[in-house]
Design an enzyme around this catalytic site. Sequence first.
Site, PDB file in Angstrom:
ATOM      1  N   CYS A  89       0.820  -1.219   0.000  1.00 11.27           N
ATOM      2  CA  CYS A  89       0.000   0.000   0.000  1.00 11.27           C
ATOM      3  C   CYS A  89       0.853   1.267   0.000  1.00 11.27           C
ATOM      4  O   CYS A  89       0.301   2.375  -0.028  1.00 11.27           O
ATOM      5  CB  CYS A  89      -0.916   0.015   1.226  1.00 11.27           C
ATOM      6  SG  CYS A  89      -1.991  -1.408   1.326  1.00 11.27           S
ATOM      7  N   HIS A 107      -5.586   1.783   6.716  1.00 11.90           N
ATOM      8  CA  HIS A 107      -6.216   0.931   5.705  1.00 11.90           C
ATOM      9  C   HIS A 107      -6.760  -0.296   6.419  1.00 11.90           C
ATOM     10  O   HIS A 107      -6.011  -0.973   7.124  1.00 11.90           O
ATOM     11  CB  HIS A 107      -5.175   0.517   4.652  1.00 11.90           C
ATOM     12  CG  HIS A 107      -5.649  -0.540   3.710  1.00 11.90           C
ATOM     13  ND1 HIS A 107      -6.898  -0.520   3.116  1.00 11.90           N
ATOM     14  CD2 HIS A 107      -5.055  -1.682   3.258  1.00 11.90           C
ATOM     15  CE1 HIS A 107      -7.032  -1.578   2.338  1.00 11.90           C
ATOM     16  NE2 HIS A 107      -5.940  -2.314   2.413  1.00 11.90           N
ATOM     17  N   HIS A 109      -9.510  -3.880   6.207  1.00 14.82           N
ATOM     18  CA  HIS A 109     -10.322  -4.793   5.399  1.00 14.82           C
ATOM     19  C   HIS A 109     -11.654  -5.017   6.107  1.00 14.82           C
ATOM     20  O   HIS A 109     -12.201  -6.118   6.079  1.00 14.82           O
ATOM     21  CB  HIS A 109      -9.574  -6.112   5.190  1.00 14.82           C
ATOM     22  CG  HIS A 109      -8.476  -6.026   4.178  1.00 14.82           C
ATOM     23  ND1 HIS A 109      -7.823  -7.121   3.681  1.00 14.82           N
ATOM     24  CD2 HIS A 109      -7.924  -4.955   3.557  1.00 14.82           C
ATOM     25  CE1 HIS A 109      -6.902  -6.742   2.806  1.00 14.82           C
ATOM     26  NE2 HIS A 109      -6.943  -5.423   2.719  1.00 14.82           N
ATOM     27  N   GLU A 130     -26.232  11.088  14.189  1.00 13.73           N
ATOM     28  CA  GLU A 130     -25.378  11.867  15.092  1.00 13.73           C
ATOM     29  C   GLU A 130     -23.873  11.636  14.861  1.00 13.73           C
ATOM     30  O   GLU A 130     -23.067  12.563  14.880  1.00 13.73           O
ATOM     31  CB  GLU A 130     -25.752  11.538  16.553  1.00 13.73           C
ATOM     32  CG  GLU A 130     -24.940  12.271  17.600  1.00 13.73           C
ATOM     33  CD  GLU A 130     -25.233  13.770  17.680  1.00 13.73           C
ATOM     34  OE1 GLU A 130     -26.172  14.237  17.009  1.00 13.73           O
ATOM     35  OE2 GLU A 130     -24.499  14.468  18.405  1.00 13.73           O
ATOM     36  N   HIS A 192     -12.819  -4.971  -1.111  1.00 15.03           N
ATOM     37  CA  HIS A 192     -11.483  -4.953  -0.545  1.00 15.03           C
ATOM     38  C   HIS A 192     -11.476  -4.324   0.865  1.00 15.03           C
ATOM     39  O   HIS A 192     -11.193  -5.003   1.838  1.00 15.03           O
ATOM     40  CB  HIS A 192     -10.543  -4.206  -1.508  1.00 15.03           C
ATOM     41  CG  HIS A 192      -9.125  -4.091  -1.063  1.00 15.03           C
ATOM     42  ND1 HIS A 192      -8.076  -3.865  -1.931  1.00 15.03           N
ATOM     43  CD2 HIS A 192      -8.562  -4.134   0.173  1.00 15.03           C
ATOM     44  CE1 HIS A 192      -6.943  -3.814  -1.260  1.00 15.03           C
ATOM     45  NE2 HIS A 192      -7.207  -3.972   0.015  1.00 15.03           N
TER      46      HIS A 192
HETATM   47  C1  LIG Z   1      -4.486 -10.293   2.492  1.00 16.85           C
HETATM   48  S1  LIG Z   1      -3.463  -9.596   1.314  1.00 16.85           S
HETATM   49  C2  LIG Z   1      -3.799  -7.889   1.438  1.00 16.85           C
HETATM   50  C3  LIG Z   1      -2.905  -7.008   0.628  1.00 16.85           C
HETATM   51  O1  LIG Z   1      -3.005  -7.358  -0.697  1.00 16.85           O
HETATM   52  C4  LIG Z   1      -3.240  -5.569   0.859  1.00 16.85           C
HETATM   53  O2  LIG Z   1      -4.513  -5.249   0.364  1.00 16.85           O
HETATM   54  C5  LIG Z   1      -3.161  -5.176   2.269  1.00 16.85           C
HETATM   55  O3  LIG Z   1      -4.105  -4.712   2.854  1.00 16.85           O
HETATM   56  C6  LIG Z   1      -1.906  -5.314   3.021  1.00 16.85           C
HETATM   57  O4  LIG Z   1      -0.788  -5.310   2.185  1.00 16.85           O
HETATM   58  P1  LIG Z   1       0.667  -5.409   2.804  1.00 16.85           P
HETATM   59  O5  LIG Z   1       1.588  -5.418   1.650  1.00 16.85           O
HETATM   60  O6  LIG Z   1       0.725  -6.678   3.613  1.00 16.85           O
HETATM   61  O7  LIG Z   1       0.804  -4.208   3.710  1.00 16.85           O
HETATM   62 ZN   LIG Z   2      -5.774  -4.180   1.601  1.00 15.92          ZN
END
Ligand SMILES: CSC[C@@H](O)[C@@H](O)C(=O)COP(=O)(O)O
Ligand SMILES: [Zn+2]
Length: 245
Positions: A89, A107, A109, A130, A192
């Site tokens: 990232c 970031h 998920h 709110e 994602h």
């Molecule tokens: C489960 S793999 C997830 C990655 O592809 C990416 O999207 C992520 O969130 C983390 O990437 P990383 O390179 O481990 O920091």
């Molecule tokens: Zn990711």
Amino acid sequence: MSLDDVLIRSDDPHHPANLICTLCKQFFHNNWCTGTGGGISIKDSETNRYYLAPSGVQKEQMTPDDLFVMDAQTLEYLRAPELYRPSACTPLFLACYQKKDAGAIIHTHSQNAVMCSLIFGDEFRIANIEQIKALPSGEVDPVTGKPIALSFFDTLKIPIIENMAHEDELIDDLHKTFAEYPDTCAVIVRRHGIFVWGPTIDKVKIFNEAIDYLMELAIKMYKMGIPPDCGIGEEKKHLVRGTDA
Ligand SMILES: CSC[C@@H](O)[C@@H](O)C(=O)COP(=O)(O)O
Ligand SMILES: [Zn+2]
């Protein structure tokens, strides 16, 4: 202490090297950063350095020794652990630092982000709740110079971009959202997760928590037939009868 150590060793729990590790542990327990997914980058404004996690590691098990440190001016790594590559990232984090003057980026998920990306089209919207007041409007008070928060009566809008095979392929769409949504502090990536940024890690943590709360609520509203951006008092006419017991 060697320079390498100076970059990452501190007794201060708020030092970026310590904070990234602490927050990633917390985020693991929120189901936001599990299975190596997600991450955090923090800028040390005093030294003008970016702190970045390594790629593909269990983020909740990281220690300061595992972190990359980059000079924000030259973009050269001042510290790069041999065992690792920097987070995939990194180009997206750098875009947020450079184009949005971010002080930190989170970031996750989050399944709430993923579900919202399946429910909504190009934009996540929620209104008149709110918790929206924890988020910035993008406006600045002309007198105090402080950022103005969204009002209860506002609609929060977060752009949704399509996922790609590799993180660095998201960069064009990220830049596009910077232009189209100059006031947003977050971008959802379909199927994602989400990227959230702000001036300091404390603020970004608040933004991320508030947005996640609102995404979770939006999913519940959607399930009940209530459009998350419906007007105050409009909800009753949308409510799916018999599912609210
Ligand atoms: C489960 S793999 C997830 C990655 O592809 C990416 O999207 C992520 O969130 C983390 O990437 P990383 O390179 O481990 O920091
Ligand atoms: Zn990711």
